[in-house]
Structure formats: structure tokens, C-alpha cells
Design an enzyme around this catalytic site. Structure first.
Site, PDB file in Angstrom:
ATOM      1  N   ALA A   1       2.564  11.980 -16.307  1.00 14.20           N
ATOM      2  CA  ALA A   1       3.344  11.867 -15.067  1.00 14.20           C
ATOM      3  C   ALA A   1       4.639  12.804 -15.023  1.00 14.20           C
ATOM      4  CB  ALA A   1       3.943  10.488 -14.797  1.00 14.20           C
ATOM      5  N   ALA A   2       4.622  13.920 -15.973  1.00  7.54           N
ATOM      6  CA  ALA A   2       5.705  14.865 -15.909  1.00  7.54           C
ATOM      7  C   ALA A   2       5.716  15.654 -14.609  1.00  7.54           C
ATOM      8  CB  ALA A   2       5.640  15.928 -16.775  1.00  7.54           C
ATOM      9  N   GLY A   3       4.419  15.781 -13.933  1.00  3.43           N
ATOM     10  CA  GLY A   3       4.450  16.546 -12.512  1.00  3.43           C
ATOM     11  C   GLY A   3       4.920  15.812 -11.487  1.00  3.43           C
ATOM     12  N   ASP A   4       4.610  14.281 -11.772  1.00  2.00           N
ATOM     13  CA  ASP A   4       5.000  13.389 -10.649  1.00  2.00           C
ATOM     14  C   ASP A   4       6.314  13.158 -10.914  1.00  2.00           C
ATOM     15  OD1 ASP A   4       2.553  13.016 -10.237  1.00  2.00           O
ATOM     16  OD2 ASP A   4       2.076  11.241 -11.639  1.00  2.00           O
TER      17      ASP A   4
HETATM   18  P1  ADP Z   1       1.982  18.302 -14.892  1.00  2.00           P
HETATM   19  O1  ADP Z   1       2.492  17.019 -15.305  1.00  2.00           O
HETATM   20  O2  ADP Z   1       1.606  18.023 -13.358  1.00  2.00           O
HETATM   21  O3  ADP Z   1       0.934  18.860 -15.502  1.00  2.00           O
HETATM   22  P2  ADP Z   1       3.424  20.307 -15.782  1.00  2.00           P
HETATM   23  O4  ADP Z   1       3.147  20.319 -17.258  1.00  2.00           O
HETATM   24  O5  ADP Z   1       3.699  21.760 -15.099  1.00  2.00           O
HETATM   25  O6  ADP Z   1       2.887  19.412 -14.659  1.00  2.00           O
HETATM   26  O7  ADP Z   1       4.997  19.917 -15.816  1.00  2.00           O
HETATM   27  C1  ADP Z   1       5.925  19.401 -14.719  1.00  2.00           C
HETATM   28  C2  ADP Z   1       7.441  19.668 -15.343  1.00  2.00           C
HETATM   29  O8  ADP Z   1       7.642  18.635 -16.423  1.00  2.00           O
HETATM   30  C3  ADP Z   1       7.627  21.020 -15.760  1.00  2.00           C
HETATM   31  O9  ADP Z   1       8.134  21.924 -14.665  1.00  2.00           O
HETATM   32  C4  ADP Z   1       9.146  20.539 -16.545  1.00  2.00           C
HETATM   33  O10 ADP Z   1      10.086  20.502 -15.843  1.00  2.00           O
HETATM   34  C5  ADP Z   1       8.486  19.272 -17.123  1.00  2.00           C
HETATM   35  N1  ADP Z   1       7.947  19.376 -18.620  1.00  2.00           N
HETATM   36  C6  ADP Z   1       6.892  19.113 -18.766  1.00  2.00           C
HETATM   37  N2  ADP Z   1       6.555  19.406 -20.291  1.00  2.00           N
HETATM   38  C7  ADP Z   1       7.930  19.636 -20.520  1.00  2.00           C
HETATM   39  C8  ADP Z   1       8.141  19.757 -21.919  1.00  2.00           C
HETATM   40  N3  ADP Z   1       7.561  19.741 -22.885  1.00  2.00           N
HETATM   41  N4  ADP Z   1       9.497  19.777 -22.172  1.00  2.00           N
HETATM   42  C9  ADP Z   1      10.434  19.993 -21.072  1.00  2.00           C
HETATM   43  N5  ADP Z   1       9.952  19.451 -19.734  1.00  2.00           N
HETATM   44  C10 ADP Z   1       8.869  19.486 -19.779  1.00  2.00           C
END
Ligand code: ADP
Length: 305
Positions: A251-254
Site C-alpha cells: 500500500a505504499a502507492g496507495d
Molecule cells: P507502489 O506501492 O504502487 O508499487 P512505489 O513502489 O513506487 O508504488 O511506492 C510509492 C511511494 O512510496 C514512493 O514514491 C515512495 O514515496 C514510497 N516508498 C516506497 N518504497 C519506499 C522505500 N523503500 N523507502 C521510502 N519510501 C518508499
């Protein structure tokens, strides 16, 4: 000044989350520990926004079952307005099997259940809940004809539209693309939409140019631990992710999308809204779960101090 109205359209799932030492290979059986969490991209995004002090509305479809009742309860408790949600007798709520390894990586399988049956006329009805001057956020878990209809309503209702194209599917009309204000793919989705492999900010710039050719006003690509890249007709910039110890990237992207939308609703500039979204997503990956990992505005302010 009060925040702009915010409404999310998307999916809700009951997540069956197994924590495992590492992700399995085909044919392998592993031991893990199970926890049930409320999830679904649209629901996660709405909860991320609600934690930041807006009262977003949410449209989704859930079954008239135990899972649906607990999903609805989780949304209510998070401060999401649930009046637009359809509870559907005889249908099952969406569910997802989520495996999370000790290094924070994940694997997900989804049964969309009632999420799969959204029609254009259902969207038309739900759109009555879109208030004047609203920001609308849609992800791609909803059937594409329903999305085409929602995006067409922009010319009548005049909302700003954030489109998180996840998971990427074919069939979005070129008219619909031209109604998008911000398209917000991750690296994989940007590749699927443009054919450009996004591995750093230079390749993100190339992909963003191709995304703009599809018709949206701006492209905002997230690059995991690297950060995010923004482009519109007059500005381009990259912002780095906050370095954190990763526990679970679910859910990072969410988190990013919900926080970006909430920050625009709070009338922050685009750059400030992206910075806040990076902070919210960074905090999200330091915690386990989906909705349970969305930070409060207090935690975000402390983090940014
Ligand atoms: P999704 O979860 O949709 O695959 P991402 O992997 O691009 O999307 O992550 C979305 C956002 O979450 C990134 O732009 C960043 O801000 C944050 N994020 C993801 N992984 C990390 C990490 N390892 N460290 C810090 N921030 C992170």
C-alpha cells in the site's frame, strides 16, 4: 479555508496477509503467520486521506457478508464517508491473498468479488455524491467502461481528476485520458502504459513525456525507494524519497495517492503535495498492513520537523 471536497472511486478487499520469512518459489510450501486486514486500493487511498484530516467520500461495491461488514466498519472508523458505498445482496466482497517477506517485499492475488460488477449507471448514481469544486481520485480496479463514464462526467461536474492506473488495463478511451489532470503510475505501470523502462529519474522523464502524449494534464510517476517524478507542460522536477527502514511495502502507492489528493484538497502547491505524499508513503512502509499502516497528520508533521 476549509479543504476542497474529496471523493475516491475504487476497490475494497479483505486482505488475508501472511508474514513469511521470504516469498515462496513455485511448488514450495512455507510456514507463515496470518492476519486479516481491511484493504483494496481505493479503500486504502481513502483511509490515507482521512488520516490527514479530510473527510473523503468513497464509492465501492461490497457483498452483504461478514467481510463486507468489517470492511465498512474499518472505513467508518477511519473517518471515511460511506454513504455512496453499495452493499450488494448475493455478491461476495473482494478479497486478496497477500504474502509479505521479512525484507518487506510482497506478492498479491486478488478475487475482486463485487468490485468487478461496477457499471456506468452505478457510477452515474454515485457521482451524485461528488460535491462542487471536488477532487476525484480513481484507480483501475473498477471495470474500464465504468471508468470511461466517470471520467466523462468531469465536463459536467468540473472536478479535478487524479487517475492511479493500477492495475493497468486496456480500453480507457482517448477522451477519458484527456479528462485526467494527474496520472500517477508506479514504475511498472509507467512501463506498461508507455513501453519505457523506468529505473531512474532520467528514464522517468522519458516515460512522463509519453504519458503526457496520452492526454493527461500532468504525469506523476512513483519510483519506490527513489522517490517521484513530476511533469506537466510547463514544469518538470524529481523529489527524492525519505530514507526509512522498510518493514512492509504493501500500500505504499496507495498511501502516496491518498496523501497527494488530501494535500491538494488542503490547497498545498503541487510540489508541497508531492513532498507530503512522499513522507506519508515513507511512514507507511515502516509499518505492517495496508490501512493500518497509514499515518496520522500528527505523525507526518513530526516526521517532517
Ligand atoms: P507502489 O506501492 O504502487 O508499487 P512505489 O513502489 O513506487 O508504488 O511506492 C510509492 C511511494 O512510496 C514512493 O514514491 C515512495 O514515496 C514510497 N516508498 C516506497 N518504497 C519506499 C522505500 N523503500 N523507502 C521510502 N519510501 C518508499
Amino acid at each position: 479555508m476549509s479543504p476542497r471536497p474529496l471523493m475516491f472511486f475504487g476497490t475494497t478487499n479483505l486482505d488475508l496477509c501472511f508474514n513469511v520469512e521470504r516469498l515462496p518459489t513455485p511448488g514450495e510450501s512455507l510456514m507463515g503467520s496470518l492476519k486479516q486486514n481491511a484493504g483494496g486500493k481505493g479503500a486504502n487511498q481513502a483511509v490515507a486521506a482521512a488520516r490527514l484530516g479530510v473527510r473523503p467520500s468513497f464509492y465501492t461495491r461490497i457483498g452483504d457478508d461478514d467481510a463486507g461488514r468489517s470492511l465498512l466498519q474499518a472505513l467508518r472508523e477511519a473517518g471515511v464517508r460511506v454513504e455512496a458505498i453499495e452493499v450488494c445482496p448475493g455478491e461476495i466482497s473482494g478479497s486478496a491473498l497477500v504474502l509479505v517477506g521479512d525484507d518487506g517485499s510482497n506478492m498479491i492475488v486478488i478475487d475482486p468479488g463485487a468490485n468487478a460488477n461496477v457499471t456506468p449507471s452505478m457510477v452515474e448514481k454515485a457521482a451524485e455524491f461528488i460535491e462542487r469544486d471536488a477532487i476525484v481520485v480513481a484507480e483501475m480496479g473498477m471495470p474500464v467502461p465504468a471508468l470511461n463514464h466517470l471520467f466523462a462526467l468531469k465536463s459536467i461536474k468540473g472536478f479535478d481528476l487524479i487517475f492511479n492506473p493500477a492495475p493497468v488495463r486496456a480500453g480507457l478511451s482517448s477522451a477519458a485520458w484527456r479528462n485526467v489532470d494527474f496520472v500517477t503510475p508506479n514504475q511498472t505501470e509507467a512501463f506498461e502504459l508507455t513501453g519505457v523502462q523506468v529505473h531512474d529519474f532520467d528514464s522517468a522523464a522519458h516515460a512522463a513525456g509519453k504519458l503526457l502524449d496520452l492526454g493527461p494534464r500532468a504525469a506523476l510517476i512513483t519510483l519506490g525507494a527513489q522517490g517521484a517524478y513530476y511533469a506537466d507542460a510547463s514544469a518538470t522536477f524529481a523529489l527524492r524519497a525519505f530514507p526509512v527502514k522498510v518493514v512492509d511495502t504493501t500500500a505504499a502507492g496507495d498511501a502516496f495517492n491518498g496523501a497527494f489528493a488530501a494535500s491538494l484538497a488542503h490547497r498545498l502547491s503541487i510540489r508541497e503535495a508531492i513532498k507530503k505524499a512522499l513522507a506519508v508513503a515513507a511512514l507507511c512502509v515502516t509499518r505492517r498492513g495496508a490501512q493500518s499502516s497509514m499515518p496520522s497528520s500528527w505523525a507526518v508533521d513530526e516526521f517532517l520537523k
